[in-house]
Motif scaffolding. Sequence first.
Motif, PDB file in Angstrom:
ATOM      1  N   ILE A   1     -35.623 -20.170   5.151  1.00 41.32           N
ATOM      2  CA  ILE A   1     -36.642 -19.599   4.277  1.00 41.32           C
ATOM      3  C   ILE A   1     -36.089 -18.437   3.466  1.00 41.32           C
ATOM      4  CG2 ILE A   1     -38.843 -18.333   4.266  1.00 41.32           C
ATOM      5  CD1 ILE A   1     -39.714 -20.015   6.609  1.00 41.32           C
ATOM      6  N   LEU A   2     -35.283 -17.603   4.080  1.00 39.18           N
ATOM      7  CA  LEU A   2     -34.811 -16.387   3.409  1.00 39.18           C
ATOM      8  C   LEU A   2     -33.408 -16.505   2.824  1.00 39.18           C
ATOM      9  CD1 LEU A   2     -36.160 -13.567   5.743  1.00 39.18           C
ATOM     10  CD2 LEU A   2     -37.214 -14.596   3.739  1.00 39.18           C
ATOM     11  N   LYS A   3     -32.703 -17.598   3.122  1.00 40.60           N
ATOM     12  CA  LYS A   3     -31.343 -17.764   2.612  1.00 40.60           C
ATOM     13  C   LYS A   3     -31.148 -19.112   1.911  1.00 40.60           C
ATOM     14  CE  LYS A   3     -29.444 -13.864   3.996  1.00 40.60           C
ATOM     15  NZ  LYS A   3     -28.847 -12.905   3.035  1.00 40.60           N
ATOM     16  N   SER A   4     -32.225 -19.690   1.409  1.00 44.85           N
ATOM     17  CA  SER A   4     -32.118 -20.988   0.723  1.00 44.85           C
ATOM     18  C   SER A   4     -31.442 -20.821  -0.641  1.00 44.85           C
ATOM     19  CB  SER A   4     -33.509 -21.595   0.516  1.00 44.85           C
ATOM     20  OG  SER A   4     -34.128 -21.855   1.755  1.00 44.85           O
ATOM     21  N   LYS A   5     -30.758 -21.865  -1.065  1.00 43.52           N
ATOM     22  CA  LYS A   5     -30.173 -21.871  -2.401  1.00 43.52           C
ATOM     23  C   LYS A   5     -31.285 -22.091  -3.412  1.00 43.52           C
ATOM     24  CE  LYS A   5     -26.563 -24.024  -5.202  1.00 43.52           C
ATOM     25  NZ  LYS A   5     -25.510 -25.082  -5.261  1.00 43.52           N
ATOM     26  N   VAL A   6     -31.370 -21.217  -4.397  1.00 44.57           N
ATOM     27  CA  VAL A   6     -32.491 -21.235  -5.348  1.00 44.57           C
ATOM     28  C   VAL A   6     -32.201 -22.169  -6.519  1.00 44.57           C
ATOM     29  CG1 VAL A   6     -33.925 -19.846  -6.894  1.00 44.57           C
ATOM     30  CG2 VAL A   6     -33.143 -18.892  -4.706  1.00 44.57           C
ATOM     31  N   ASN A   7     -33.142 -23.065  -6.777  1.00 43.70           N
ATOM     32  CA  ASN A   7     -33.077 -23.970  -7.925  1.00 43.70           C
ATOM     33  C   ASN A   7     -34.204 -23.578  -8.884  1.00 43.70           C
ATOM     34  OD1 ASN A   7     -33.223 -26.065  -9.773  1.00 43.70           O
ATOM     35  ND2 ASN A   7     -32.802 -27.664  -8.274  1.00 43.70           N
ATOM     36  N   ASN A   8     -33.872 -22.843  -9.941  1.00 44.01           N
ATOM     37  CA  ASN A   8     -34.891 -22.324 -10.855  1.00 44.01           C
ATOM     38  C   ASN A   8     -35.649 -23.429 -11.584  1.00 44.01           C
ATOM     39  OD1 ASN A   8     -34.496 -19.498 -10.422  1.00 44.01           O
ATOM     40  ND2 ASN A   8     -32.604 -19.621 -11.604  1.00 44.01           N
ATOM     41  N   LYS A   9     -34.984 -24.549 -11.858  1.00 42.54           N
ATOM     42  CA  LYS A   9     -35.655 -25.670 -12.525  1.00 42.54           C
ATOM     43  C   LYS A   9     -36.736 -26.262 -11.636  1.00 42.54           C
ATOM     44  CE  LYS A   9     -31.912 -27.102 -15.623  1.00 42.54           C
ATOM     45  NZ  LYS A   9     -30.987 -28.216 -16.016  1.00 42.54           N
ATOM     46  N   LEU A  10     -36.451 -26.337 -10.346  1.00 47.68           N
ATOM     47  CA  LEU A  10     -37.427 -26.854  -9.392  1.00 47.68           C
ATOM     48  C   LEU A  10     -38.643 -25.930  -9.305  1.00 47.68           C
ATOM     49  CD1 LEU A  10     -38.059 -28.993  -7.169  1.00 47.68           C
ATOM     50  CD2 LEU A  10     -37.015 -27.411  -5.547  1.00 47.68           C
TER      51      LEU A  10
ATOM     52  N   LEU B   1     -39.319 -17.563  -1.831  1.00 47.05           N
ATOM     53  CA  LEU B   1     -39.235 -16.481  -0.837  1.00 47.05           C
ATOM     54  C   LEU B   1     -37.792 -15.990  -0.688  1.00 47.05           C
ATOM     55  CD1 LEU B   1     -41.667 -17.806   1.927  1.00 47.05           C
ATOM     56  CD2 LEU B   1     -42.124 -16.097   0.155  1.00 47.05           C
ATOM     57  N   SER B   2     -36.848 -16.917  -0.760  1.00 54.82           N
ATOM     58  CA  SER B   2     -35.432 -16.541  -0.717  1.00 54.82           C
ATOM     59  C   SER B   2     -35.058 -15.669  -1.915  1.00 54.82           C
ATOM     60  CB  SER B   2     -34.554 -17.794  -0.706  1.00 54.82           C
ATOM     61  OG  SER B   2     -34.731 -18.536   0.476  1.00 54.82           O
ATOM     62  N   LYS B   3     -35.608 -16.026  -3.056  1.00 51.06           N
ATOM     63  CA  LYS B   3     -35.335 -15.251  -4.270  1.00 51.06           C
ATOM     64  C   LYS B   3     -35.879 -13.830  -4.139  1.00 51.06           C
ATOM     65  CE  LYS B   3     -35.469 -15.841  -9.285  1.00 51.06           C
ATOM     66  NZ  LYS B   3     -35.852 -16.758 -10.383  1.00 51.06           N
ATOM     67  N   LYS B   4     -37.075 -13.700  -3.584  1.00 49.97           N
ATOM     68  CA  LYS B   4     -37.655 -12.376  -3.355  1.00 49.97           C
ATOM     69  C   LYS B   4     -36.796 -11.565  -2.381  1.00 49.97           C
ATOM     70  CE  LYS B   4     -41.440 -12.363  -5.845  1.00 49.97           C
ATOM     71  NZ  LYS B   4     -41.664 -11.361  -6.928  1.00 49.97           N
ATOM     72  N   ASN B   5     -36.309 -12.232  -1.365  1.00 46.49           N
ATOM     73  CA  ASN B   5     -35.467 -11.552  -0.376  1.00 46.49           C
ATOM     74  C   ASN B   5     -34.139 -11.115  -0.991  1.00 46.49           C
ATOM     75  OD1 ASN B   5     -34.828 -10.728   2.390  1.00 46.49           O
ATOM     76  ND2 ASN B   5     -33.356 -12.405   2.348  1.00 46.49           N
ATOM     77  N   ASP B   6     -33.542 -11.969  -1.807  1.00 45.54           N
ATOM     78  CA  ASP B   6     -32.279 -11.627  -2.478  1.00 45.54           C
ATOM     79  C   ASP B   6     -32.447 -10.411  -3.386  1.00 45.54           C
ATOM     80  OD1 ASP B   6     -31.019 -13.717  -1.217  1.00 45.54           O
ATOM     81  OD2 ASP B   6     -31.190 -15.102  -2.920  1.00 45.54           O
ATOM     82  N   ASN B   7     -33.625 -10.302  -4.015  1.00 46.00           N
ATOM     83  CA  ASN B   7     -33.895  -9.187  -4.927  1.00 46.00           C
ATOM     84  C   ASN B   7     -34.435  -7.950  -4.202  1.00 46.00           C
ATOM     85  OD1 ASN B   7     -33.133 -10.795  -7.100  1.00 46.00           O
ATOM     86  ND2 ASN B   7     -35.206 -11.518  -7.482  1.00 46.00           N
ATOM     87  N   LYS B   8     -34.477  -8.039  -2.861  1.00 43.33           N
ATOM     88  CA  LYS B   8     -34.986  -6.938  -2.021  1.00 43.33           C
ATOM     89  C   LYS B   8     -36.444  -6.602  -2.327  1.00 43.33           C
ATOM     90  CE  LYS B   8     -30.385  -4.947  -1.354  1.00 43.33           C
ATOM     91  NZ  LYS B   8     -29.530  -3.745  -1.464  1.00 43.33           N
ATOM     92  N   ASN B   9     -37.220  -7.646  -2.560  1.00 45.10           N
ATOM     93  CA  ASN B   9     -38.650  -7.485  -2.827  1.00 45.10           C
ATOM     94  C   ASN B   9     -39.494  -8.198  -1.769  1.00 45.10           C
ATOM     95  OD1 ASN B   9     -37.676  -7.957  -6.199  1.00 45.10           O
ATOM     96  ND2 ASN B   9     -38.366  -6.013  -5.340  1.00 45.10           N
ATOM     97  N   PHE B  10     -38.897  -8.467  -0.617  1.00 41.33           N
ATOM     98  CA  PHE B  10     -39.574  -9.175   0.471  1.00 41.33           C
ATOM     99  C   PHE B  10     -39.798  -8.202   1.632  1.00 41.33           C
ATOM    100  CE2 PHE B  10     -39.711 -11.555   4.375  1.00 41.33           C
ATOM    101  CZ  PHE B  10     -40.422 -12.714   4.070  1.00 41.33           C
TER     102      PHE B  10
ATOM    103  N   TYR C   1     -46.074 -11.118  -9.338  1.00 43.14           N
ATOM    104  CA  TYR C   1     -45.959  -9.776  -8.773  1.00 43.14           C
ATOM    105  C   TYR C   1     -44.517  -9.497  -8.355  1.00 43.14           C
ATOM    106  CZ  TYR C   1     -51.022  -9.721  -8.786  1.00 43.14           C
ATOM    107  OH  TYR C   1     -52.331  -9.758  -9.186  1.00 43.14           O
ATOM    108  N   LYS C   2     -44.118  -8.248  -8.497  1.00 38.87           N
ATOM    109  CA  LYS C   2     -42.727  -7.863  -8.210  1.00 38.87           C
ATOM    110  C   LYS C   2     -42.395  -8.004  -6.729  1.00 38.87           C
ATOM    111  CE  LYS C   2     -39.506  -3.978  -8.575  1.00 38.87           C
ATOM    112  NZ  LYS C   2     -39.339  -2.562  -8.984  1.00 38.87           N
ATOM    113  N   ASN C   3     -43.269  -7.483  -5.868  1.00 38.42           N
ATOM    114  CA  ASN C   3     -43.021  -7.484  -4.429  1.00 38.42           C
ATOM    115  C   ASN C   3     -43.962  -8.436  -3.713  1.00 38.42           C
ATOM    116  OD1 ASN C   3     -41.118  -5.142  -4.528  1.00 38.42           O
ATOM    117  ND2 ASN C   3     -42.963  -4.045  -5.159  1.00 38.42           N
TER     118      ASN C   3
END
Length: 211
Positions: A22-31, A114-123, A189-191
Amino acid sequence: MKIKTLDIIGNKPETVDISDKILKSKVNNKLIKQVVDWQLNHLKARTAKTKQRNEIKGSTIKIVPQKGSGGARHASRKAPIFVGGGVAHGPKGNNYKVKKINKKIRKLALAQMLSKKNDNKNFFVFGDVKKEIKKTKEFNKFLIEHNLENSLIILDKDTFKNIFKSARNIKNIKLIEDEGANIYDLLKYKNVLFSLTSIKKIEKRLLHEKN
């Protein structure tokens, strides 16, 4: 992955273990964009409706001879080029076909978001709130101390009841229950803040429930 919970009113910080899926998934922006487009498509009321050629009442008799005049051939007055005729490419109302996305894709996109939020330190995660927070000032102080003024807060039912009154009038804050977690709000939302129970429910839903 271990996450340290925030120190909210009445709760001391603790550590919660959340799956890397959930927190370390590879992000696919197109998906993610595909699911957001699908979600926004379903928000439209689709009440607009125009009549197509086959829905117009009238005679189908040829209005002019097909040959000999030197002009174009016309079948009837119901053709889209005539006033009172059908509309060629107008809105089709409730019969409009909306592209479907299966449940598996939606779950995958939510996990990636959720992974993207975690990578950006917004989780962020905080402990379940057992007692009602009655004053907006108290909850707003918690948000300001942790720089969480622009946040989506995803809660379990009990915590939602205990926080709702104190957070409903705070600007740029939205509260939803874990069942309504969606990608559009996560992007808006940012966070994102989860109560301890809500993140565990979402983790179970994403990893263990069948499609």
